[in-house]
Design a protein around this motif. Sequence first.
Motif: not given
Length: 273
Positions: A68-79, A81-87
Amino acid sequence: MGIPPLTLTEKAQMAMMLEVCAMTKPGNVDRGHDYPDTWLEHFLFSSLFCRTAFERAEKRDGTIGELIRQATLLTGRHRGGNTHFGAFILLIPLIIGKGIEGACECIKETSIEDAILFYDAFAHTAVRVHDSDELDIHDPSVAEKLRERGMTLFDVMAHSAPQDMVAREWTGGFALTRKTADLLKEDGRGREAVSSVFLWLLAEEPDTFIAKKFGYDRSCQVRDQAIQVLAGQISHSDFDEYCIRESINPGSLADIMIAGLFVALIEGWEWDL
């Protein structure tokens, strides 16, 4: 050589893309409208950027909290905001477990370290939390508190479940995810199925993201309006315009929609006509 079957990773990415591209989903980003700082493209980038974490989950290479942490950090690169943390909270165990039954088993095996990694991921998002939550993500001693209490990631979800419907999926056997997948299969193929099932979700339960943003009463009002849309008392477009005008975005239900799409896809549901 025949066409290779889709992997679990690819089906999870498809679920994320199908959710955001369907229209109309009242209040949320879709092909018809963006939010000022979060656009359709950000959701699509997120769906692509998380691939490495999903592939590791499919191989059972890593723990739930770590992934979950890895997916969150990877997707943070698009700047955007939060898009899929809950997913990710839902998809990672569903991928590891290859469905709901396996997910229900693996979430109960999470550790204290999983909880700590989850909180670290949480701190990298702009997810709304209740001000009264004693396990504050901004508290530098939160990891120490988790260790002192012996709280696993499953325990954290149980702690959050009364105020968070995504967490309740963990403690309730992915009940809404199951219902969403079943409704998709009943409704048929195509983007219309995604939109109609999402409206059913809105009418079923108050969205907890809305509750955190505007209060529980407002989330109940939105649910009641969705019920009126289903009853033909107000139009789908008027409901959508109201949600957009008031910045009401049912993000928690969007996460559950994604999880339901993934389960439907791995159980044989096909989106394309």
